[in-house]
Design a protein around this motif. Structure first.
Motif, short mmCIF file in Angstrom:
data_model
loop_
_atom_site.label_atom_id
_atom_site.label_comp_id
_atom_site.label_asym_id
_atom_site.label_seq_id
_atom_site.Cartn_x
_atom_site.Cartn_y
_atom_site.Cartn_z
N LEU A 84 0.83 -1.21 0.00
CA LEU A 84 0.00 0.00 0.00
C LEU A 84 0.87 1.26 0.00
O LEU A 84 0.58 2.22 -0.72
N ASN A 85 1.93 1.24 0.79
CA ASN A 85 2.85 2.39 0.81
C ASN A 85 3.48 2.63 -0.57
O ASN A 85 3.62 3.77 -1.01
N THR A 86 3.84 1.56 -1.23
CA THR A 86 4.43 1.67 -2.56
C THR A 86 3.41 2.26 -3.54
O THR A 86 3.74 3.13 -4.35
N GLU A 87 2.17 1.79 -3.47
CA GLU A 87 1.11 2.30 -4.35
C GLU A 87 0.84 3.78 -4.08
O GLU A 87 0.65 4.57 -5.01
N ILE A 88 0.82 4.16 -2.81
CA ILE A 88 0.61 5.57 -2.45
C ILE A 88 1.75 6.43 -2.98
O ILE A 88 1.52 7.51 -3.55
N ALA A 89 2.97 5.95 -2.85
CA ALA A 89 4.13 6.70 -3.35
C ALA A 89 4.06 6.87 -4.87
O ALA A 89 4.39 7.95 -5.39
N GLU A 90 3.65 5.84 -5.57
CA GLU A 90 3.53 5.94 -7.03
C GLU A 90 2.45 6.94 -7.42
O GLU A 90 2.65 7.75 -8.34
N LEU A 91 1.32 6.91 -6.75
CA LEU A 91 0.26 7.88 -7.04
C LEU A 91 0.74 9.30 -6.76
O LEU A 91 0.46 10.22 -7.54
N ALA A 92 1.47 9.48 -5.67
CA ALA A 92 2.01 10.81 -5.35
C ALA A 92 3.01 11.26 -6.42
O ALA A 92 3.03 12.44 -6.79
N SER A 93 3.79 10.34 -6.94
CA SER A 93 4.74 10.66 -8.00
C SER A 93 4.01 11.09 -9.27
O SER A 93 4.43 12.04 -9.95
N ILE A 94 2.93 10.42 -9.58
CA ILE A 94 2.13 10.78 -10.76
C ILE A 94 1.56 12.18 -10.58
O ILE A 94 1.60 13.00 -11.51
N ILE A 95 1.06 12.48 -9.39
CA ILE A 95 0.51 13.81 -9.12
C ILE A 95 1.60 14.87 -9.31
O ILE A 95 1.37 15.91 -9.93
N ASN A 96 2.78 14.61 -8.80
CA ASN A 96 3.89 15.55 -8.97
C ASN A 96 4.18 15.79 -10.45
O ASN A 96 4.34 16.93 -10.89
N ASP A 97 4.24 14.72 -11.23
CA ASP A 97 4.51 14.86 -12.66
C ASP A 97 3.39 15.62 -13.36
O ASP A 97 3.65 16.42 -14.27
N LEU A 98 2.15 15.38 -12.96
CA LEU A 98 1.02 16.12 -13.55
C LEU A 98 1.13 17.61 -13.26
O LEU A 98 0.87 18.44 -14.14
N TRP A 99 1.52 17.97 -12.05
CA TRP A 99 1.70 19.40 -11.73
C TRP A 99 2.80 20.01 -12.59
O TRP A 99 2.69 21.16 -13.03
N LEU A 100 3.86 19.24 -12.84
CA LEU A 100 4.93 19.75 -13.70
C LEU A 100 4.40 20.02 -15.12
O LEU A 100 4.71 21.05 -15.71
N TRP A 101 3.61 19.11 -15.64
CA TRP A 101 3.02 19.31 -16.96
C TRP A 101 2.03 20.47 -16.95
O TRP A 101 1.95 21.24 -17.91
N TYR A 102 1.30 20.61 -15.86
CA TYR A 102 0.35 21.71 -15.75
C TYR A 102 1.07 23.05 -15.85
O TYR A 102 0.62 23.97 -16.53
N ARG A 103 2.22 23.15 -15.20
CA ARG A 103 2.99 24.38 -15.24
C ARG A 103 3.78 24.54 -16.54
O ARG A 103 4.22 25.64 -16.87
N ALA A 104 3.94 23.49 -17.30
CA ALA A 104 4.68 23.55 -18.57
C ALA A 104 3.99 24.47 -19.56
O ALA A 104 4.64 25.01 -20.46
#
Length: 104
Positions: free
Chosen positions: A74-94
């Motif tokens: 579960l911790n691994t899955e949460i970390a992956e989802l958080a990583s995806i969110i971070n990448d989405l914010w980067l694209w949003y600001r792109a």
């Protein structure tokens, strides 16, 4: 316009997939690309919201989980989802960078 974009399975959105620099396209094509990107970009906060719901669900499961291997998963899955969110914010600001380059 989708010929200038490809779907990213991990992020769940279309991403620019340009074969040359944006400025090398005609002004009309640049505007079409940016208009399409703005539509995609507008969907990013909703996508992030979906992922945050998944994180909250997994955190709720984690708080009641007594099986150590399952809690690690579960911790691994949460970390992956958080990583995806971070990448989405980067694209949003792109978008700010894309717009600035086209209008210079």
């Amino acid at each position: 316009m989708k010929e200038f974009f490809s779907f990213d399975e991990r992020l769940g959105i279309q991403l620019p997939d340009l074969t040359m620099e944006l400025a090398d396209y005609s002004i009309e094509t640049q505007e079409e690309i940016l208009l399409y990107w703005e539509q995609v970009r507008g969907s990013i906060p909703d996508r992030i919201g979906e992922l945050e719901i998944q994180i909250n669900q997994k955190q709720a499961l984690l708080s009641n989980e007594s099986n150590f291997p399952r809690s690690c998963q579960l911790n691994t899955e949460i970390a992956e989802l958080a990583s995806i969110i971070n990448d989405l914010w980067l694209w949003y600001r792109a978008n700010e960078v894309l717009s600035t380059k086209v209008h210079q």
